[in-house]
Enzyme design. Sequence first.
Site, mmCIF file in Angstrom:
data_model
loop_
_atom_site.group_PDB
_atom_site.id
_atom_site.type_symbol
_atom_site.label_atom_id
_atom_site.label_comp_id
_atom_site.label_asym_id
_atom_site.label_seq_id
_atom_site.Cartn_x
_atom_site.Cartn_y
_atom_site.Cartn_z
ATOM 1 C CG ASP A 1 -4.089 6.233 0.733
ATOM 2 O OD1 ASP A 1 -4.902 5.627 1.179
ATOM 3 O OD2 ASP A 1 -3.694 7.397 1.408
ATOM 4 C CG ASP B 1 -1.940 0.609 1.331
ATOM 5 O OD1 ASP B 1 -2.053 1.860 0.447
ATOM 6 O OD2 ASP B 1 -3.198 0.296 1.634
ATOM 7 C CG HIS C 1 -8.192 0.021 5.929
ATOM 8 N ND1 HIS C 1 -8.039 -0.271 4.768
ATOM 9 C CD2 HIS C 1 -7.418 1.319 6.205
ATOM 10 C CE1 HIS C 1 -7.405 0.865 3.888
ATOM 11 N NE2 HIS C 1 -7.356 1.730 4.861
ATOM 12 C CG ASP C 2 -10.533 3.686 5.127
ATOM 13 O OD1 ASP C 2 -9.933 3.576 6.046
ATOM 14 O OD2 ASP C 2 -10.143 3.893 3.958
ATOM 15 C CD GLU D 1 -8.698 4.994 -0.799
ATOM 16 O OE1 GLU D 1 -9.567 4.918 0.156
ATOM 17 O OE2 GLU D 1 -7.473 5.937 -0.610
HETATM 18 O O1 TEU Z 1 -8.646 6.728 2.470
HETATM 19 C C1 TEU Z 1 -9.277 7.610 1.796
HETATM 20 C C2 TEU Z 1 -10.553 8.253 2.321
HETATM 21 O O2 TEU Z 1 -10.593 9.025 1.698
HETATM 22 C C3 TEU Z 1 -11.156 7.593 3.329
HETATM 23 O O3 TEU Z 1 -10.525 6.652 4.293
HETATM 24 C C4 TEU Z 1 -12.046 8.255 4.079
HETATM 25 O O4 TEU Z 1 -11.056 8.775 5.063
HETATM 26 C C5 TEU Z 1 -13.272 7.893 4.758
HETATM 27 O O5 TEU Z 1 -13.908 6.732 4.173
HETATM 28 C C6 TEU Z 1 -14.241 8.768 4.872
HETATM 29 O O6 TEU Z 1 -15.378 8.602 5.756
HETATM 30 C C7 TEU Z 1 -7.325 6.363 2.498
HETATM 31 C C8 TEU Z 1 -6.902 5.335 3.509
HETATM 32 O O7 TEU Z 1 -7.510 4.054 3.174
HETATM 33 C C9 TEU Z 1 -7.350 5.696 4.769
HETATM 34 O O8 TEU Z 1 -7.325 4.800 5.819
HETATM 35 C C10 TEU Z 1 -6.385 6.813 5.337
HETATM 36 O O9 TEU Z 1 -6.975 7.343 6.570
HETATM 37 C C11 TEU Z 1 -6.601 7.758 4.173
HETATM 38 O O10 TEU Z 1 -6.425 7.534 2.844
HETATM 39 C C12 TEU Z 1 -5.295 8.884 4.453
HETATM 40 O O11 TEU Z 1 -4.153 8.220 3.913
#
Ligand code: TEU
Length: 532
Positions: free
Chosen positions: A188, A93, A313-314, A239
Amino acid sequence: MLDKVVYQVYPKSFKDTTNNGVGDLNGVNQKLDYIKSLNVDYIWLTPFYKSPQKDNGYDVADYYEIDPLFGTMEDLENLIKEAQKRNMGIMLDMVFNHCSTEHQWFKKAMSGDLYYKDFFIWSKKPTNWQSKFGGSAWEYCEQYDEYYLHLFDKTQADLNWENENVRNEIYKVINFWISKGIKGFRFDVINLISKRYPIKDGIGDGRNEYTDGPRVHEFLNELRSKTFNDQVEFLTVGEMSSTSVEQCVNYVKPERKELTNAFHFHHLKVDYKDGEKWSHSHFDFPMLKELFKTWQEAMDENNCVDALFWSNHDQGRIASRFDQANTKEEQIKKNKMLAVSMYLQKGISYIYQGEEIGMENNLFTEIDEINDVESINYYNHSELNHDEKMKILNEKSRDHGRTPMQWSNKKNADFSDIKPWINVNKNYNQINVSLQEEDKNSTLNFYRDLINFKKENTALIEGKIEFLNQNHEDLLIYRRYNNEVEYLIICNYFNKTVKYDINPEYKVVMTNNNEYQEEKIIRPFDFYVLKK
Ligand code: TEU
């Protein structure tokens, strides 16, 4: 690539072998046979680089070093080798929209070094851009009497991709990992790297000024040509934050030589109220159906490979979203139905750790049980009362996806001998790998069967896709077909019985309801895979 299956591991919550409460790379190594039992081709590891862990490793302080929390370079080399033996590639990642303010580049910038100052994005006055984690996206810096940009936490400073030196440093990092035997990358928030200049206020939270920006395709094309261009079976997935179908097609169209495929999130926002994450809302099933159709058809028509996924994971756990099951049996039916409805579509499948055993959202009662920076910022900024905020966090917090993997009903779900960095879900005695290994009807064994079934059927891999009965209020129906065979997939997304006559020309090849033949009705959370 359409037949590939990726298993996403969040190392911090997967398996702890040092008993410090935090999962590690050796933990992934220890579980490789388990992962392989799902017939997986690639393992995507979320960041384990040196990091102050303000955003669980998405705040990278050194792109070349492994944080001692997760192990050593030797552990990773071992993992790559052991995965390779089992015919699985490791994907890393890569977080290149921003780096941690603990990174040497930022530290040097702050000490007055102008070469490194230009690695970041500055403005004399803040614009209206909002951080994705709440509050302004600009942080004041006394040293320069200017503001630096952080689209995420203020400890995650955005990198200046306009600066060729930054891009070259990034390509160096990528090539370093390729030389270690890495077989793919997840990038990311990669569609945020090109900002519109001059920097100015945008619409709403400002996202139109930096999302799918003017040079993003040029940058991705250059990145590829200087790194993995000649690698065989190399898998890259970007992403994409709030992107459009048109843009997405451009990121993954093979002839444009950018990415293999892309994560787009519209289908995971059908239970947001007016696009707002921190809200309660019933899920909009017609919208979900419409999104599936639009994206799948656009990808297919343009010869693009779509990314199929329900969780990461989000996200809250998919088992806990949409219509609710009342019993354990219904829940298992729902898990299987959701898996079929997603993974028999056309594209690469991404399974997130724990999804294959139907892991569910946790119940958080106090804010101090929550670790996620986004959730904590929400809690601190929202004007709702404590109970209302906790109710919303219990649906939406990213920490639901981060509770430890549930291996067995031993202490701490057999994730660690000591109290883990984040609480284990209280239901681990009922939902865990060990129990499901023994049960031939478990969600886990179903995921295995489903993946194998898809891999054995060309029509489900390369065949066309067509969505049918788009006006049906309860059922998702689509067909996959080639010149030889046709599959019809019918999924009841609701906890209710629906009347539906299946054309007798089709024969049932897979279902979670064996009573259909007699009653001609579709029961709660039923699915059918039929063949003609
Ligand atoms: O995530 C991007 C992102 O926009 C989402 O995590 C967002 O914060 C959330 O869905 C909004 O509710 C990526 C990664 O997957 C995440 O874990 C990181 O925190 C983020 O980028 C910053 O690097």
